[in-house]
Design a protein around this motif. Structure first.
Motif, PDB file in Angstrom:
ATOM      1  N   GLN A 149      37.545  34.812  38.578  1.00 32.58           N
ATOM      2  CA  GLN A 149      38.752  34.710  37.685  1.00 32.58           C
ATOM      3  C   GLN A 149      37.671  34.049  36.908  1.00 32.58           C
ATOM      4  OE1 GLN A 149      41.308  32.099  39.010  1.00 32.58           O
ATOM      5  NE2 GLN A 149      42.068  31.864  37.075  1.00 32.58           N
ATOM      6  N   TYR A 150      38.525  33.762  35.232  1.00 33.88           N
ATOM      7  CA  TYR A 150      37.170  33.901  33.942  1.00 33.88           C
ATOM      8  C   TYR A 150      37.750  32.604  33.414  1.00 33.88           C
ATOM      9  CZ  TYR A 150      34.010  37.693  34.631  1.00 33.88           C
ATOM     10  OH  TYR A 150      32.812  37.814  35.654  1.00 33.88           O
ATOM     11  N   LEU A 151      37.254  31.494  32.944  1.00 37.28           N
ATOM     12  CA  LEU A 151      37.967  30.362  31.762  1.00 37.28           C
ATOM     13  C   LEU A 151      37.183  31.145  30.895  1.00 37.28           C
ATOM     14  CD1 LEU A 151      39.698  28.436  31.380  1.00 37.28           C
ATOM     15  CD2 LEU A 151      37.831  26.570  31.718  1.00 37.28           C
ATOM     16  N   THR A 155      41.926  29.990  28.088  1.00 39.31           N
ATOM     17  CA  THR A 155      42.702  30.780  28.453  1.00 39.31           C
ATOM     18  C   THR A 155      41.692  31.714  29.703  1.00 39.31           C
ATOM     19  OG1 THR A 155      42.962  31.549  25.548  1.00 39.31           O
ATOM     20  CG2 THR A 155      43.290  33.212  27.858  1.00 39.31           C
ATOM     21  N   GLN A 156      42.072  32.407  30.551  1.00 33.79           N
ATOM     22  CA  GLN A 156      41.773  32.372  31.647  1.00 33.79           C
ATOM     23  C   GLN A 156      42.702  33.887  32.181  1.00 33.79           C
ATOM     24  OE1 GLN A 156      43.375  30.314  35.147  1.00 33.79           O
ATOM     25  NE2 GLN A 156      41.895  28.703  34.906  1.00 33.79           N
ATOM     26  N   THR A 209      41.765  37.757  34.502  1.00 30.31           N
ATOM     27  CA  THR A 209      40.955  37.917  35.455  1.00 30.31           C
ATOM     28  C   THR A 209      41.002  39.272  35.233  1.00 30.31           C
ATOM     29  OG1 THR A 209      42.739  36.854  36.731  1.00 30.31           O
ATOM     30  CG2 THR A 209      41.923  38.286  37.921  1.00 30.31           C
ATOM     31  N   VAL A 250      36.381  30.244  40.307  1.00 27.90           N
ATOM     32  CA  VAL A 250      36.625  30.034  38.846  1.00 27.90           C
ATOM     33  C   VAL A 250      34.606  30.259  38.120  1.00 27.90           C
ATOM     34  CG1 VAL A 250      38.008  29.686  36.390  1.00 27.90           C
ATOM     35  CG2 VAL A 250      38.120  29.383  39.046  1.00 27.90           C
ATOM     36  N   ALA A 308      33.205  29.427  34.641  1.00 28.82           N
ATOM     37  CA  ALA A 308      33.694  29.314  32.539  1.00 28.82           C
ATOM     38  C   ALA A 308      32.920  29.307  32.409  1.00 28.82           C
ATOM     39  CB  ALA A 308      33.609  27.575  32.656  1.00 28.82           C
TER      40      ALA A 308
END
Length: 71
Positions: free
Chosen positions: A3-5, A10-11, A13, A34, A36
């Motif tokens: 999962q990227y921020l 916006t998040q 996957t 997460v 970032a």
């Protein structure tokens, strides 16, 4: 799946390995990692790593997309 921020909040996957990108990793209260995104270059690389062909194939299964197409 990681999962990227993204920089705009916006998040997403993505199945890409986070160690390949310039990210800061933290854990949520539930223990989920997460990543970032720290730079525009990393964000572009992450978004480019998405398999768009697979997403298009998945959209064929959704009647919402099929009903919105005008031939």
């Amino acid at each position: 799946m990681a999962q990227y921020l993204l920089r705009d909040g916006t998040q997403v996957t993505v199945s890409s390995d986070p160690t390949s990108f310039d990210v800061l990793t933290y854990q949520t209260m539930s223990g989920e990692a997460v990543h970032a995104v720290l730079t525009m270059k990393a964000e572009r690389a992450i978004l480019r790593s998405v398999d768009l062909g697979r997403l298009v194939a998945l959209s064929d299964d959704l009647s919402v997309f099929n009903s919105a197409v005008v031939a």
